[in-house]
Design a protein around this motif. Sequence first.
Motif, PDB file in Angstrom:
ATOM      1  N   LYS A  61       0.804  -1.047   0.023  1.00  0.00           N
ATOM      2  CA  LYS A  61       0.195  -0.087  -0.137  1.00  0.00           C
ATOM      3  C   LYS A  61       0.757   1.210   0.033  1.00  0.00           C
ATOM      4  O   LYS A  61       1.887   1.372   0.737  1.00  0.00           O
ATOM      5  N   SER A  62       0.312   2.232  -0.644  1.00  0.00           N
ATOM      6  CA  SER A  62       1.239   3.525  -0.869  1.00  0.00           C
ATOM      7  C   SER A  62       0.827   4.173   0.498  1.00  0.00           C
ATOM      8  O   SER A  62      -0.287   4.253   1.066  1.00  0.00           O
TER       9      SER A  62
ATOM     10  N   GLU B  64       0.073   7.545   0.217  1.00  0.00           N
ATOM     11  CA  GLU B  64      -0.984   8.346  -0.286  1.00  0.00           C
ATOM     12  C   GLU B  64      -2.318   7.751  -0.093  1.00  0.00           C
ATOM     13  O   GLU B  64      -3.378   8.125   0.271  1.00  0.00           O
ATOM     14  N   GLU B  65      -2.308   6.372  -0.372  1.00  0.00           N
ATOM     15  CA  GLU B  65      -3.416   5.663  -0.332  1.00  0.00           C
ATOM     16  C   GLU B  65      -3.742   5.318   1.248  1.00  0.00           C
ATOM     17  O   GLU B  65      -5.223   5.587   1.222  1.00  0.00           O
ATOM     18  N   VAL B  66      -3.089   5.101   1.814  1.00  0.00           N
ATOM     19  CA  VAL B  66      -3.342   4.966   3.538  1.00  0.00           C
ATOM     20  C   VAL B  66      -3.723   6.202   3.965  1.00  0.00           C
ATOM     21  O   VAL B  66      -4.658   6.153   4.804  1.00  0.00           O
ATOM     22  N   LYS B  67      -2.919   7.252   3.734  1.00  0.00           N
ATOM     23  CA  LYS B  67      -3.588   8.819   4.289  1.00  0.00           C
ATOM     24  C   LYS B  67      -4.815   8.841   3.822  1.00  0.00           C
ATOM     25  O   LYS B  67      -5.592   9.232   4.823  1.00  0.00           O
ATOM     26  N   LYS B  68      -5.357   8.502   2.686  1.00  0.00           N
ATOM     27  CA  LYS B  68      -6.684   9.212   2.332  1.00  0.00           C
ATOM     28  C   LYS B  68      -7.732   8.066   2.939  1.00  0.00           C
ATOM     29  O   LYS B  68      -8.662   8.508   3.347  1.00  0.00           O
ATOM     30  N   GLN B  69      -7.566   6.816   3.019  1.00  0.00           N
ATOM     31  CA  GLN B  69      -8.306   5.884   3.438  1.00  0.00           C
ATOM     32  C   GLN B  69      -8.637   5.885   4.975  1.00  0.00           C
ATOM     33  O   GLN B  69      -9.743   5.812   5.587  1.00  0.00           O
TER      34      GLN B  69
ATOM     35  N   ARG C 237       5.898   4.052   6.287  1.00  0.00           N
ATOM     36  CA  ARG C 237       5.981   2.584   5.695  1.00  0.00           C
ATOM     37  C   ARG C 237       7.009   1.900   5.730  1.00  0.00           C
ATOM     38  O   ARG C 237       8.194   2.277   5.429  1.00  0.00           O
TER      39      ARG C 237
END
Length: 366
Positions: free
Chosen positions: A21-22, A24-29, A37
């Motif tokens: 997982k990136s 950016e993806e985790v921040k948004k989710q 990371r």
Amino acid sequence: MTNPTLWRQEVTKLEAYVPGKSIEEVKKQYGLSEITRLASNENPYGPSPKAIAAMNAAAADSHLYPEPTSAELRSKLGELYGVDPSQILVSNGADNVLMLIGQAYVNPGDEVVYCVPTFSVYRTSTVVMGGVPVEIPLTADYKFNLEAMLAAVTDKTKLLYVCNPNNPTGTIVESAELEAFLKKVPPHVVVVLDEAYGEFIDVEGYKTGAEYVREGYPVISVHTFSKLYGLAALRVGYAIATPEVLAPVLAVREPFPVSRMANSAALASLDDVEYRDFILSTNREGLRYLGNELGRMGVGVTPSYSNFLFADLHRDAAPVVEALLRAGYIVRPCKAWGYPEHIRITVGSPEQNRGFVAALERILGA
């Protein structure tokens, strides 16, 4: 939508690579502002300051094509490994080098032998060329089973892959065992030593792939600037082998595989020995710290010779991985490799390691 019947037949046998997982993806989710990371085995400190300065300077020449052979970089690598520059090929990341090896050597029906779990590109580079992957389980202590690999060799075998240290387990095979293996490999087979994490091996007298090349073994030693040197985004990888072994790989390589910025950063990274030694030292300290703390929590830790740990939680890892994400820590679940109770943890900075340990302890306690 493209009709799958138009696809090349071999492509239908492949699944797209699924990265960790990136940030950016985790921040948004999860609505988080800070993410650590520890999933992709990246250098937590980034590139050498000298490398950053070099790539910034090279950016001004981005309108010019790169020097296609990376002659200066090959010369410096040749000095480092004690080989002639003609024995080095530089390309767009180690995974690209591995794909090129498959394109250069694998015919339809050829067999390629390796152990699993390991880096997925070995299978991809084989299948896409119509080759046959021959997958051997790791030993009980998560190492490449060299004897079983030799037993699997037939007259159709073309390549043998040995990931050393292995990803995702961090294990190595001993030098004596590896050398005995190489002596038994028949002449119609080429051995690919994937040494993406090779610089992290801290064993006195351990032999590198370049040494086997110098001694005349049919070996391709593959390396990267992504891990130790922190140039993952720039994509610089290289192979060391005899000119005869590299010839077909050069024939299929792209005309300009490495950008000017990447090439300049790689050169500067090799010059900054002090920074390299700092990274190696902090990684060793981080491995010790994480190993001790995980052991204290009852987590099983496989001895690692890389910049990551293969950890057995002794329970389904999925809820733990999810809870770590909510706490702002990304680790790599190992279910896809057949180990649903394991996670792979990249060694971070001391601050990142301490924060991760505290978060995991809270989660396991709960």
